[in-house]
Every structure is written in C-alpha cells, then in structure tokens.
Design a protein around this motif. Structure first.
Motif, PDB file in Angstrom:
ATOM      1  N   ARG A  50       0.950  -1.271  -0.368  1.00 25.98           N
ATOM      2  CA  ARG A  50      -0.243   0.203   0.038  1.00 25.98           C
ATOM      3  C   ARG A  50       0.588   1.528  -0.122  1.00 25.98           C
ATOM      4  NH1 ARG A  50      -5.101  -0.548  -0.584  1.00 25.98           N
ATOM      5  NH2 ARG A  50      -6.171  -3.067   0.995  1.00 25.98           N
ATOM      6  N   SER A  51       2.170   1.329   0.137  1.00 19.81           N
ATOM      7  CA  SER A  51       2.718   2.540   0.433  1.00 19.81           C
ATOM      8  C   SER A  51       3.443   2.384  -0.895  1.00 19.81           C
ATOM      9  CB  SER A  51       3.650   2.242   1.244  1.00 19.81           C
ATOM     10  OG  SER A  51       5.194   1.128   1.054  1.00 19.81           O
ATOM     11  N   MET A  52       3.602   1.881  -1.750  1.00 18.77           N
ATOM     12  CA  MET A  52       4.143   1.736  -3.329  1.00 18.77           C
ATOM     13  C   MET A  52       3.267   2.541  -4.055  1.00 18.77           C
ATOM     14  SD  MET A  52       5.143  -2.405  -4.138  1.00 18.77           S
ATOM     15  CE  MET A  52       5.853  -1.779  -5.216  1.00 18.77           C
ATOM     16  N   LYS A  53       3.968   3.729  -4.913  1.00 21.69           N
ATOM     17  CA  LYS A  53       3.080   4.282  -5.380  1.00 21.69           C
ATOM     18  C   LYS A  53       1.872   3.784  -6.113  1.00 21.69           C
ATOM     19  CE  LYS A  53       6.513   6.005  -7.851  1.00 21.69           C
ATOM     20  NZ  LYS A  53       7.651   6.648  -8.898  1.00 21.69           N
ATOM     21  N   LYS A  54       0.779   4.409  -6.685  1.00 21.39           N
ATOM     22  CA  LYS A  54      -0.160   3.765  -7.418  1.00 21.39           C
ATOM     23  C   LYS A  54       0.103   3.647  -8.862  1.00 21.39           C
ATOM     24  CE  LYS A  54      -4.815   4.822  -9.108  1.00 21.39           C
ATOM     25  NZ  LYS A  54      -5.771   3.165  -8.460  1.00 21.39           N
ATOM     26  N   GLY A  55       0.125   1.977  -9.596  1.00 21.86           N
ATOM     27  CA  GLY A  55       0.291   1.518 -10.381  1.00 21.86           C
ATOM     28  C   GLY A  55       1.986   1.558 -10.836  1.00 21.86           C
ATOM     29  N   LEU A  80      -3.821  -5.893  -5.145  1.00 23.73           N
ATOM     30  CA  LEU A  80      -3.963  -6.009  -7.294  1.00 23.73           C
ATOM     31  C   LEU A  80      -5.410  -5.344  -7.832  1.00 23.73           C
ATOM     32  CD1 LEU A  80      -1.284  -8.858  -7.879  1.00 23.73           C
ATOM     33  CD2 LEU A  80      -1.792  -6.226  -8.879  1.00 23.73           C
ATOM     34  N   LYS A  81      -6.274  -6.243  -7.114  1.00 22.86           N
ATOM     35  CA  LYS A  81      -7.613  -6.719  -7.174  1.00 22.86           C
ATOM     36  C   LYS A  81      -8.099  -4.987  -6.990  1.00 22.86           C
ATOM     37  CE  LYS A  81      -9.522 -11.404  -6.972  1.00 22.86           C
ATOM     38  NZ  LYS A  81     -10.070 -12.196  -6.107  1.00 22.86           N
ATOM     39  N   GLU A  82      -7.707  -4.109  -6.350  1.00 23.02           N
ATOM     40  CA  GLU A  82      -8.299  -3.140  -6.399  1.00 23.02           C
ATOM     41  C   GLU A  82      -7.940  -2.225  -7.296  1.00 23.02           C
ATOM     42  OE1 GLU A  82      -6.604  -1.845  -1.827  1.00 23.02           O
ATOM     43  OE2 GLU A  82      -8.099  -3.249  -1.038  1.00 23.02           O
ATOM     44  N   GLY A  83      -6.626  -2.734  -7.799  1.00 21.83           N
ATOM     45  CA  GLY A  83      -6.522  -1.442  -8.595  1.00 21.83           C
ATOM     46  C   GLY A  83      -5.035  -0.264  -8.413  1.00 21.83           C
ATOM     47  N   HIS A  84      -4.359  -0.637  -6.883  1.00 26.48           N
ATOM     48  CA  HIS A  84      -3.359   0.276  -6.811  1.00 26.48           C
ATOM     49  C   HIS A  84      -1.551  -0.447  -6.930  1.00 26.48           C
ATOM     50  CE1 HIS A  84      -1.307   2.705  -3.528  1.00 26.48           C
ATOM     51  NE2 HIS A  84      -0.420   1.131  -3.872  1.00 26.48           N
ATOM     52  N   LEU A  85      -1.696  -1.343  -7.777  1.00 29.83           N
ATOM     53  CA  LEU A  85      -1.113  -1.936  -8.024  1.00 29.83           C
ATOM     54  C   LEU A  85      -1.133  -2.580  -9.850  1.00 29.83           C
ATOM     55  CD1 LEU A  85       0.751  -4.651  -6.170  1.00 29.83           C
ATOM     56  CD2 LEU A  85       1.611  -1.876  -6.218  1.00 29.83           C
ATOM     57  N   ARG A  86      -0.097  -1.665 -10.628  1.00 29.69           N
ATOM     58  CA  ARG A  86      -0.549  -1.486 -11.589  1.00 29.69           C
ATOM     59  C   ARG A  86      -0.445  -3.461 -12.321  1.00 29.69           C
ATOM     60  NH1 ARG A  86      -0.193   1.011 -16.071  1.00 29.69           N
ATOM     61  NH2 ARG A  86       0.139  -0.048 -19.047  1.00 29.69           N
ATOM     62  N   GLY A  87       0.561  -4.507 -11.851  1.00 29.77           N
ATOM     63  CA  GLY A  87       0.086  -5.660 -11.905  1.00 29.77           C
ATOM     64  C   GLY A  87       1.429  -6.361 -11.172  1.00 29.77           C
ATOM     65  N   ALA A  88       1.141  -7.592 -11.348  1.00 28.64           N
ATOM     66  CA  ALA A  88       3.202  -7.874 -10.847  1.00 28.64           C
ATOM     67  C   ALA A  88       3.324  -9.512 -11.450  1.00 28.64           C
ATOM     68  CB  ALA A  88       2.206  -8.579  -9.919  1.00 28.64           C
ATOM     69  N   GLY A  89       4.944  -9.086 -11.193  1.00 25.18           N
ATOM     70  CA  GLY A  89       5.551 -10.603 -12.410  1.00 25.18           C
ATOM     71  C   GLY A  89       6.023 -11.901 -11.732  1.00 25.18           C
ATOM     72  N   LEU A  90       5.311 -12.855 -11.363  1.00 25.87           N
ATOM     73  CA  LEU A  90       5.453 -13.621 -10.335  1.00 25.87           C
ATOM     74  C   LEU A  90       6.134 -14.713 -11.010  1.00 25.87           C
ATOM     75  CD1 LEU A  90       2.260 -14.067  -8.221  1.00 25.87           C
ATOM     76  CD2 LEU A  90       4.473 -11.994  -7.666  1.00 25.87           C
ATOM     77  N   ASP A  91       7.391 -15.581 -10.158  1.00 29.00           N
ATOM     78  CA  ASP A  91       7.904 -16.296 -10.810  1.00 29.00           C
ATOM     79  C   ASP A  91       8.237 -17.107  -9.741  1.00 29.00           C
ATOM     80  OD1 ASP A  91       9.569 -18.660 -12.528  1.00 29.00           O
ATOM     81  OD2 ASP A  91      11.138 -18.199 -10.949  1.00 29.00           O
ATOM     82  N   VAL A  92       7.823 -16.879  -8.362  1.00 26.69           N
ATOM     83  CA  VAL A  92       8.143 -17.710  -7.149  1.00 26.69           C
ATOM     84  C   VAL A  92       6.552 -17.611  -6.311  1.00 26.69           C
ATOM     85  CG1 VAL A  92      10.045 -18.241  -6.888  1.00 26.69           C
ATOM     86  CG2 VAL A  92       8.933 -16.436  -6.000  1.00 26.69           C
ATOM     87  N   PHE A  93       6.291 -18.339  -5.658  1.00 29.73           N
ATOM     88  CA  PHE A  93       4.724 -18.150  -4.742  1.00 29.73           C
ATOM     89  C   PHE A  93       4.694 -19.208  -2.907  1.00 29.73           C
ATOM     90  CE2 PHE A  93       0.248 -18.402  -4.274  1.00 29.73           C
ATOM     91  CZ  PHE A  93      -0.184 -17.217  -4.730  1.00 29.73           C
TER      92      PHE A  93
END
Length: 347
Positions: free
Chosen positions: A247-252, A273-286
């Motif tokens: 949430r502290s990260m810049k929107k987008g 992500l669902k709220e649209g605060h982040l533009r997206g995420a790239g995940l190779d690990v979970f």
C-alpha cells in the motif's frame, strides 16, 4: 580476501591436510542428481591425476549405504544421516537457497557450498520478460485477445495503458546474483534508474545509483515504479513484502517476485491488485508451490506467472557442472572453495 574466502581457505586446507595420507585412495563422490556421461567426465577430470569414483544415489536409503565411504556429497544431507558419514568433508548443494537445508547439518562442522549466481542470468531474463508483459499490456490485454482470435487496441496513443521503462525507477531488495543481473539488464538495456538494498557490505555496482542497508527498504518501496524481490529466504526476510509495503508503493507500480515465494504475503498482494492500487505483478515464485488451483491469484488479470522455472535452461546446466567441477579441482588442491555458505546468515 573476503570473509567467505578466508573461511573456505581454512576449510580446504584442513581437508587437504586430513586427506594427504589417503591421496592414493579414490576421491569418492556421491550425487543425488543424475549427471549424463559427458558431465561425469568433466567432474572426474577436475580432480587431475587423482582417481575419482562418482556414484548416483537414487534414494535416501541408497545414500545411507554409501555415506560411510563418501568424501564429497552433491545434494543435501539430513540430520539422521550425519552419523553415517564419518568421512564426509564437504557438501555441494545443488541449489542456491539454504532455507530447506537441515538446520542440524548446517550447524555441523561440515562445510557447505551452494550454487549462488549460477541461475541468475535466466532469472534476470525472465524478470524483464514478466515486466514487459505488464508494462506493455501484453499479458493483461493482448494474450487474452489472442486466445479469442481478436485484434482490439486498448486505450489511445497517449493513454497510460502502455508505459515505457526508460527513466523509471526500479528498487531491488537483494543484490546477490539475481539482483545484480536484473539491475544490469534494467539499467543498461532499458535505461532504468536502479536503487537497491542488501544486508551485506559491498561495493555499489555501476548499474546501481543508490545501494543502502535493509532498514531503508520501507522508504525505498515508496519511491519506485518497479519493486523486485531478489533476497534469500531467512527469518528476517520472510513476508517482508506485506500489505503495508504494497500500500505504500506508488499507485500504478509493479511488483516482481524472483527469489523465494515466502518473502511476500500472497493474499495481501491479491487485495491490492484487485483494488487496482498496483498496475500488476510478475511472479516466478509463490508462498505455496504448486499454487492451488482455487487460489484467488488466478482471478487477477494483471498478474503474469511462471512456475518457478525462471532459472531453467541449457546454459544453466553448463554453468552448474562447471561450478561443481571447479570446486572439485580446488578441493583436491587445497584451494579456497567457491560459494561457501555463511551458516550464520543462512545463505
């Protein structure tokens, strides 16, 4: 000479002295990964004139029967197997992460080396691929269209649906092999500004503008357009990428997870992500692998994932065998080993 080199120097010299009276005996190596004939020949030749016996243990029971005469082990050892390995002088781990290694084995005097930096080039390539999929709308907009046999441009020529990377800031947590390779590609290849944190004192790479201690991480996260998880998994790093950080990260902004899944809170990530605060995420690990089919991450169209395969490739295996062979050469000559694990730090 680095601290790790000093440790390795003492380890290898002691091993060489202890084994000097037995140099006529074969160097007995047991591997828990099957190598092909060409790879085995590279490993045998690394010991020079000393005869080498390399045995593949197909399971733990077979390993236990081989351990009494084993001098070098490629793979991992369990605490219950320690008493069966009186002649074991060195363990070469087949991976980079140590979080799954038996804690009692790590606490033993047996030195452990790992594969740090061996997988980094492929991981860094994948990181940039995931980032481009999100920044250029490839995975979010156009791959879904492709499967529907459609061609529909999204946005306008001046709308923010597509963004360029040049001039944007990437923050990297962990400047080991993965972080270093990602920084080089992002800065020199895409013109990005790089800031980073790392727990070890180190010289700042030329590709990085600012490199600071881990305590700067919360402040760094607020400033960046892309935040990259590239640190090892330790008690201090577990779930460090939490809801407060997201949430502290810049929107987008964009989040990339490239080292270990347990460094981030997956449900918190889904929420932002669902709220649209982040533009997206790239995940190779979970955090949970394989990812459960009913996990809500699959309901996020702004996520692109690979199944912990970013370090795979033909070139990776060539580097892995060469690294193990070089350490065998060093071991037989009593020289410092490469990539000695700092057992106190856990990597």
């Amino acid at each position: 000479m680095s601290r790790r080199s000093l440790i390795a120097s003492g380890i290898t010299l002691a091993a060489a002295q202890a084994g000097s009276a037995q140099n006529q005996e074969p160097l007995r190596i047991v591997v828990l990964q099957e190598f092909d004939p060409k790879e085995l020949e590279i490993l045998r030749r690394a010991a020079g004139s000393r005869k080498v016996e390399i045995t593949y243990a197909k399971n733990r029971q077979e390993l236990k029967s081989l351990l009494p005469n084993t001098e070098i082990l490629y793979g991992d050892l369990q605490a219950s197997e320690l008493d069966f390995a009186p002649r074991l002088k060195w363990i070469q781990a087949g991976g980079a992460g140590m979080e799954g290694f038996d804690k009692k084995v790590l606490a033993s005097p047996i030195p452990v080396t790992n594969m740090q930096r061996i997988f980094a080039p492929g991981i860094a390539d994948t990181a940039m691929g995931l980032l481009l999929c999100i920044s250029r709308g490839i995975s979010t907009y156009y791959m879904p269209q492709f499967y529907k046999r459609e061609w529909k441009p999204v946005g306008t020529v001046r709308s923010p649906d597509h963004i360029e990377l040049a001039g944007r800031t990437m923050g990297i947590v962990g400047m080991g092999g993965i972080g270093t390779e990602i920084a080089k590609r992002a800065h020199y290849g895409f013109g990005m500004r790089i800031v980073a944190t790392d727990a070890k004192p180190m010289a700042k790479p030329d590709s990085v503008e600012i490199l600071r201690e881990p305590s700067w991480f919360p402040e760094m996260a607020k400033q960046v357009d892309v935040l990259v998880s590239a640190a090892p998994h330790t008690p201090k790093t577990e779930r460090m990428f939490n809801e407060a950080i997201f949430r502290s990260m810049k929107k987008g902004s964009i989040f990339l997870a490239m080292s270990r899944g347990k460094l981030y809170d997956d449900m918190a990530l889904v929420k932002v992500l669902k709220e649209g605060h982040l533009r997206g995420a790239g995940l190779d690990v979970f955090p949970i692998e394989p990812v459960p089919a009913n996990h809500p991450i699959f309901d996020c169209p702004n996520v692109v994932m690979t199944p912990h395969t970013s370090g795979w490739g033909e070139e990776r295996q060539v580097r892995l065998v060469a690294h193990f062979a070089e350490n065998i050469r060093r071991y037989t000559l009593g020289e410092p080993l490469l990539a000695v694990v700092d057992k106190a730090a856990g990597y």
